[in-house]
Design a protein around this motif. Structure first.
Motif, mmCIF file in Angstrom:
data_model
loop_
_atom_site.group_PDB
_atom_site.id
_atom_site.type_symbol
_atom_site.label_atom_id
_atom_site.label_comp_id
_atom_site.label_asym_id
_atom_site.label_seq_id
_atom_site.Cartn_x
_atom_site.Cartn_y
_atom_site.Cartn_z
ATOM 1 N N LEU A 442 71.947 -53.696 -45.043
ATOM 2 C CA LEU A 442 72.437 -55.062 -44.857
ATOM 3 C C LEU A 442 73.962 -55.116 -44.929
ATOM 4 O O LEU A 442 74.605 -55.871 -44.188
ATOM 5 C CB LEU A 442 71.824 -55.977 -45.909
ATOM 6 C CG LEU A 442 70.346 -56.348 -45.708
ATOM 7 C CD1 LEU A 442 69.839 -57.148 -46.891
ATOM 8 C CD2 LEU A 442 70.173 -57.155 -44.421
ATOM 9 N N GLN A 443 74.554 -54.328 -45.822
ATOM 10 C CA GLN A 443 76.008 -54.273 -45.911
ATOM 11 C C GLN A 443 76.615 -53.717 -44.619
ATOM 12 O O GLN A 443 77.615 -54.240 -44.110
ATOM 13 C CB GLN A 443 76.423 -53.421 -47.107
ATOM 14 C CG GLN A 443 76.121 -54.057 -48.457
ATOM 15 C CD GLN A 443 76.470 -53.153 -49.624
ATOM 16 O OE1 GLN A 443 76.801 -51.973 -49.434
ATOM 17 N NE2 GLN A 443 76.389 -53.672 -50.835
ATOM 18 N N ASP A 444 75.993 -52.652 -44.089
ATOM 19 C CA ASP A 444 76.474 -52.090 -42.818
ATOM 20 C C ASP A 444 76.335 -53.109 -41.689
ATOM 21 O O ASP A 444 77.224 -53.240 -40.840
ATOM 22 C CB ASP A 444 75.684 -50.823 -42.474
ATOM 23 C CG ASP A 444 75.938 -49.701 -43.462
ATOM 24 O OD1 ASP A 444 76.965 -49.764 -44.175
ATOM 25 O OD2 ASP A 444 75.109 -48.777 -43.539
ATOM 26 N N LEU A 445 75.198 -53.821 -41.693
ATOM 27 C CA LEU A 445 74.986 -54.837 -40.669
ATOM 28 C C LEU A 445 76.024 -55.942 -40.782
ATOM 29 O O LEU A 445 76.540 -56.434 -39.772
ATOM 30 C CB LEU A 445 73.575 -55.421 -40.806
ATOM 31 C CG LEU A 445 73.207 -56.546 -39.841
ATOM 32 C CD1 LEU A 445 73.263 -56.052 -38.396
ATOM 33 C CD2 LEU A 445 71.814 -57.088 -40.150
ATOM 34 N N SER A 446 76.353 -56.332 -42.011
ATOM 35 C CA SER A 446 77.364 -57.369 -42.226
ATOM 36 C C SER A 446 78.722 -56.931 -41.688
ATOM 37 O O SER A 446 79.429 -57.709 -41.034
ATOM 38 C CB SER A 446 77.458 -57.696 -43.711
ATOM 39 O OG SER A 446 78.483 -58.636 -43.956
ATOM 40 N N ALA A 447 79.076 -55.668 -41.931
ATOM 41 C CA ALA A 447 80.357 -55.156 -41.425
ATOM 42 C C ALA A 447 80.369 -55.133 -39.905
ATOM 43 O O ALA A 447 81.360 -55.518 -39.264
ATOM 44 C CB ALA A 447 80.608 -53.757 -41.990
ATOM 45 N N ASP A 448 79.259 -54.689 -39.297
ATOM 46 C CA ASP A 448 79.179 -54.651 -37.834
ATOM 47 C C ASP A 448 79.273 -56.048 -37.241
ATOM 48 O O ASP A 448 79.955 -56.266 -36.226
ATOM 49 C CB ASP A 448 77.875 -53.984 -37.390
ATOM 50 C CG ASP A 448 77.845 -52.495 -37.733
ATOM 51 O OD1 ASP A 448 78.934 -51.925 -37.943
ATOM 52 O OD2 ASP A 448 76.744 -51.923 -37.787
ATOM 53 N N LEU A 449 78.581 -57.012 -37.871
ATOM 54 C CA LEU A 449 78.634 -58.387 -37.375
ATOM 55 C C LEU A 449 80.046 -58.955 -37.483
ATOM 56 O O LEU A 449 80.498 -59.703 -36.604
ATOM 57 C CB LEU A 449 77.654 -59.261 -38.156
ATOM 58 C CG LEU A 449 76.170 -59.030 -37.859
ATOM 59 C CD1 LEU A 449 75.313 -59.878 -38.790
ATOM 60 C CD2 LEU A 449 75.851 -59.380 -36.412
#
Length: 572
Positions: A442-449
């Motif tokens: 989720l943290q990686d997804l947040s950074a990508d978003l």
């Protein structure tokens, strides 16, 4: 060495313990549910209240077509034309003495004369979930001219409401016939093929009853006895009696605290006091009601209304007309004689399937499902790695006769419980590890978003070109962060240097020894090194900022150049 001998008291203890292990606290499930006795328990993999969780559908249930788990119910099929229902258990009921109770609700179209949809309940020795190939169904459906799921199901041989025409077991089909709601119950050994519901209606052994089944709420019960006989019954919830009715309320499920009545104006009167609060009927046999200034969600079951929300260890129960009033009777729809189910048939699987209709679709929901095992000699379903050990413990027909053998039995039971606890701890560890991985993802997804958002903001849809002002704003924010960080670090270093100087002066005045002076001087030198490193880091941050600004400017220039090239090429 002789086999273990189980005393009746030990058998009772083992049954009670396994009850707690596989089922957990039952709460309201014990009120008004079938004929559960002291030696019966709920099978958790074949039961649910309100809805199914992701874990349920992953390990215990196959869900397909238009069926989906909603917040407070399982939607079998929506009120949309040409939609199917598909829900099958992945585990078998491993008992010869049990009953199933499920609650249906939904909405029938106003014009039901042109309704060609139907809903079916199945109880079959065939493991439908294990043999179902969803990929093959989708492939055939997409290759068909209609692009229809129903066509794909029929192409793989599932022609009878998404089941085999020569199905084995019990079928309870809910449909519309001649404009009337009808229930058809049939048993098939697999020797006869039914390609359509109309073929079932023509079968001489089928039991046909004209009875409403799709409305506010209908409860269906299937009772399987040890002799192989089957009884299918139903009863309706009666919302018409509710306005003006009087109920007795027991907050702990046993002791009645007082009476409340429901007024036609949807107000609630508690103990002859002025009407306060409100009540509202919900589909699936549920009711929102305020009792003694507390709000509850109750589930109607015959002449009982059992507390579902809020969840408590001892849920409250409302008794219609008083605690001693006779329960709402069951209407028997079908009776199949002894030896209908044979021992060699093995375990049975639960299934629901259906078709919403082509012209006047209907909506069907499954609100509750409960499977109760009445055989104290078997667990009733697969409960994991220690299944065989529990089965051996419960199915042993011998008896313990002395204290030594009783002790041996209890030691064995304690070992089984320890293994179950260890298995639970292992599952808990796996869950924690999976949760940590999910948090990282989720943290990686947040950074990508965040990156995608910044890129999206940098493009002006109005001007259809790159907007350098947005990039400039982001660079300014980066500069601000770096500057603030530098200021904070500098302030900390000044404080450290001041403290070191003060320490040196104070120690000098105290005439400290040579060793102490060396240590203090080392601290001062170390402080200077840290300050110089911070200054160097600040310089590097400034250089990095300039590189970022230059790179962004270069990219912007290249982007604008390319855009002008395309404009000249395509529009000039």
């Amino acid at each position: 060495m002789c086999a273990l001998r189980w005393h009746p008291a030990v058998r009772m203890l083992a049954t009670a313990l396994i009850l707690g292990l596989v089922s957990g606290p039952q709460g309201a499930a014990g009120h008004g549910r079938g004929s559960r006795g002291d030696h019966a328990w709920r099978l958790p993999s074949h039961s649910f209240e309100r809805t199914l969780s992701w874990e349920d559908t992953n390990s215990s249930w196959l869900m397909g077509s238009a069926t989906m788990a909603m917040k407070d119910r399982v939607l079998l099929m929506p009120k949309v034309a040409d939609r199917g229902a598909l829900l099958w258990s992945k585990k078998a009921i491993e008992s010869s003495d049990y009953e199933l109770l499920f609650t249906l609700s939904g909405q029938m179209p106003k014009d039901s004369t042109d309704q060609d949809g139907a809903l079916a309940f199945w109880l079959s020795p065939d493991d439908f979930a294990a043999g179902f190939d969803e990929k093959a169904v989708i492939t055939r459906a997409m290759n068909s001219a209609e692009k229809d799921w129903k066509v794909g199901m029929e192409d793989v041989g599932l022609k009878l409401l998404s089941n085999k025409p020569n199905f084995k077991g019990l079928a309870v089909v809910f449909l519309i016939r001649d404009g009337r709601q009808t229930i058809v119950t049939a048993w098939n050994s697999g020797a006869t093929s039914f390609n359509a519901v109309s073929d079932l209606l023509k079968d001489s052994s089928a039991k046909i009853v004209n009875s409403d089944w799709l409305h506010f709420g209908t409860q269906v019960k299937v009772r399987v006895s040890p002799d192989g006989s089957i009884i299918v019954s139903k009863r309706d919830f009666e919302p018409g009696r509710t306005p003006g009715s009087v109920w007795s309320w027991a907050p702990d499920g046993e002791k009645v605290e007082g009476d409340f009545s429901l007024t036609p104006e949807h107000k609630v009167t508690w103990k002859e006091e002025a009407p306060a609060g409100s009540w509202e009927l919900l589909r699936g046999g549920r009711m929102n009601v305020t009792i003694n200034q507390n709000s509850y969600l109750l589930r109607l079951e015959g002449n009982h209304a059992i507390q579902e929300m809020p969840v408590t260890d001892k849920p409250g129960v409302a008794f219609y007309g008083g605690k001693g009033v006779e329960d709402v009777p069951w209407q028997q729809m079908a009776l199949f004689p002894a030896a209908t189910i044979k021992r060699e048939d093995g375990g049975f699987f639960i299934g629901f399937s259906g078709y919403s209709g082509s012209k006047s679709p209907m909506e069907a929901e499954l609100n509750t499902l409960e499977t109760i095992n009445h055989d104290p000699n078997v667990v009733g379903e697969d409960i994991g790695d220690i299944q065989e050990a529990w089965k051996e413990a419960l199915e042993d027909e011998a008896r313990y006769v002395d204290k030594a053998s009783q002790k041996e039995a209890l030691e064995r039971l304690a070992k089984l419980l320890g293994e179950h606890v260890a298995q639970g701890e292992k599952l808990d560890e796996n869950f924690r590890a999976s949760f940590a991985q999910l948090e990282s993802r989720l943290q990686d997804l947040s950074a990508d978003l965040a990156n995608f958002l910044a890129a999206t903001e940098a493009w002006s849809t109005e001007k259809d070109q790159f907007n350098p002002e947005v990039v400039k704003e982001h660079v300014g924010k980066v500069k601000t962060l770096l500057t603030q960080g530098k200021e904070v670090h500098n302030a900390k270093f000044v404080q450290v240097e001041r403290a070191a100087t003060e320490l040196k002066d104070s120690q000098g005045k105290s005439q400290m020894g040579e060793a102490g002076k060396v240590k203090v001087q080392a601290v001062v030198e170390q402080t200077k090194l840290v300050k110089e490193s911070a200054a160097a880091g600040s310089t590097q941050s400034s250089i990095l900022l300039l590189i970022i600004v230059g790179s962004v400017g270069g990219l912007g220039y290249l982007f604008l150049t390319r855009m002008r090239y395309y404009e000249k090429k395509h529009f000039i």
